[in-house]
Design a protein around this motif. Sequence first.
Motif, PDB file in Angstrom:
ATOM      1  N   UNK A  55       0.820  -1.209   0.000  1.00  0.00           N
ATOM      2  CA  UNK A  55       0.000   0.000   0.000  1.00  0.00           C
ATOM      3  C   UNK A  55       0.861   1.270   0.000  1.00  0.00           C
ATOM      4  N   UNK A  56       1.173   1.806  -1.181  1.00  0.00           N
ATOM      5  CA  UNK A  56       1.936   3.055  -1.245  1.00  0.00           C
ATOM      6  C   UNK A  56       1.064   4.296  -1.095  1.00  0.00           C
ATOM      7  N   UNK A  57      -0.207   4.106  -0.790  1.00  0.00           N
ATOM      8  CA  UNK A  57      -1.156   5.213  -0.667  1.00  0.00           C
ATOM      9  C   UNK A  57      -0.769   6.121   0.501  1.00  0.00           C
ATOM     10  N   UNK A  58      -1.156   7.376   0.404  1.00  0.00           N
ATOM     11  CA  UNK A  58      -0.979   8.347   1.480  1.00  0.00           C
ATOM     12  C   UNK A  58      -1.795   7.888   2.681  1.00  0.00           C
ATOM     13  N   UNK A  59      -1.172   7.852   3.853  1.00  0.00           N
ATOM     14  CA  UNK A  59      -1.855   7.347   5.043  1.00  0.00           C
ATOM     15  C   UNK A  59      -2.229   8.441   6.040  1.00  0.00           C
ATOM     16  N   UNK A  60      -2.164   9.702   5.614  1.00  0.00           N
ATOM     17  CA  UNK A  60      -2.499  10.807   6.502  1.00  0.00           C
ATOM     18  C   UNK A  60      -1.285  11.400   7.184  1.00  0.00           C
ATOM     19  N   UNK A  61      -0.130  10.783   7.002  1.00  0.00           N
ATOM     20  CA  UNK A  61       1.114  11.259   7.601  1.00  0.00           C
ATOM     21  C   UNK A  61       2.194  11.390   6.535  1.00  0.00           C
ATOM     22  N   UNK A  62       3.179  12.206   6.813  1.00  0.00           N
ATOM     23  CA  UNK A  62       4.399  12.302   6.012  1.00  0.00           C
ATOM     24  C   UNK A  62       4.213  12.846   4.608  1.00  0.00           C
ATOM     25  N   UNK A  63       3.131  13.544   4.345  1.00  0.00           N
ATOM     26  CA  UNK A  63       2.992  14.270   3.097  1.00  0.00           C
ATOM     27  C   UNK A  63       2.506  13.476   1.909  1.00  0.00           C
ATOM     28  N   UNK A  64       2.205  14.237   0.850  1.00  0.00           N
ATOM     29  CA  UNK A  64       1.743  13.653  -0.407  1.00  0.00           C
ATOM     30  C   UNK A  64       2.619  14.143  -1.558  1.00  0.00           C
ATOM     31  N   UNK A  65       3.882  14.287  -1.285  1.00  0.00           N
ATOM     32  CA  UNK A  65       4.805  14.748  -2.314  1.00  0.00           C
ATOM     33  C   UNK A  65       4.809  13.799  -3.507  1.00  0.00           C
ATOM     34  N   UNK A  66       4.639  12.509  -3.279  1.00  0.00           N
ATOM     35  CA  UNK A  66       4.571  11.541  -4.371  1.00  0.00           C
ATOM     36  C   UNK A  66       3.419  11.832  -5.317  1.00  0.00           C
ATOM     37  N   UNK A  67       2.284  12.255  -4.767  1.00  0.00           N
ATOM     38  CA  UNK A  67       1.136  12.631  -5.589  1.00  0.00           C
ATOM     39  C   UNK A  67       1.486  13.838  -6.451  1.00  0.00           C
ATOM     40  N   UNK A  68       2.150  14.809  -5.846  1.00  0.00           N
ATOM     41  CA  UNK A  68       2.555  16.018  -6.567  1.00  0.00           C
ATOM     42  C   UNK A  68       3.460  15.663  -7.752  1.00  0.00           C
ATOM     43  N   UNK A  69       4.458  14.846  -7.518  1.00  0.00           N
ATOM     44  CA  UNK A  69       5.399  14.469  -8.576  1.00  0.00           C
ATOM     45  C   UNK A  69       4.683  13.650  -9.649  1.00  0.00           C
ATOM     46  N   UNK A  70       3.835  12.714  -9.248  1.00  0.00           N
ATOM     47  CA  UNK A  70       3.079  11.924 -10.221  1.00  0.00           C
ATOM     48  C   UNK A  70       2.201  12.826 -11.086  1.00  0.00           C
TER      49      UNK A  70
END
Length: 141
Positions: A55-70
Motif C-alpha cells: 500500500x503506497x497510498x498516502x496514510x495521513x502522515x508524512x505528506x503527499x509529495x509523491x502525488x505532486x510528482x506523479x
Amino acid sequence: MIIAVTDDGFDLDHQDLKNSWHVNTREIPNNGIDDDQNGFIDDVVGWNFNNKNNNPDYDGNYGTHGTHIAGIINATPNNGVGVTGVAPGVKIMPLKFYGSAGWTSAMVYESYAYAVNNGASIITTSYNINAMSRDPIYQKA
C-alpha cells in the motif's frame, strides 16, 4: 512506458491520477499470494518499502509529495480538473520509501531494484539525498 516515482506517499484515488497508475496484471489482488513470484505479495499498484506492504497510498502522515510528482508527470489531460502532466500516456509506478520508519539507503536501494525488475524505464526520486551520497548501499542503487 512506466515511470517509477519513489517518494513519501500517493493519493491513489486522486481524481487527476486515478487512470495513471501502473497495474501489475500478473498479480491477483488481495489473495495473499505472490502470484508473479517477484517476492512481493499482492503488489498490484506499487509497493511501500517503509511499511513493507503493498500500500503506497498516502496514510495521513508524512505528506503527499509523491502525488505532486506523479501529477507533474501524468495528470490527466483535458478532464477539466487541475493540470495536464508533461508525459500523458505513461504509467506511474508508485513506490513509497518514506514514512513512520524514516528512510534508509537500503529502502532506496530496494525501491530502485523493484522498479527495474518490474518494468520501469525511468526512476524519478525528488528528495534531498546529500546525507546518503557517500553511502555504499545508495551508491550501489
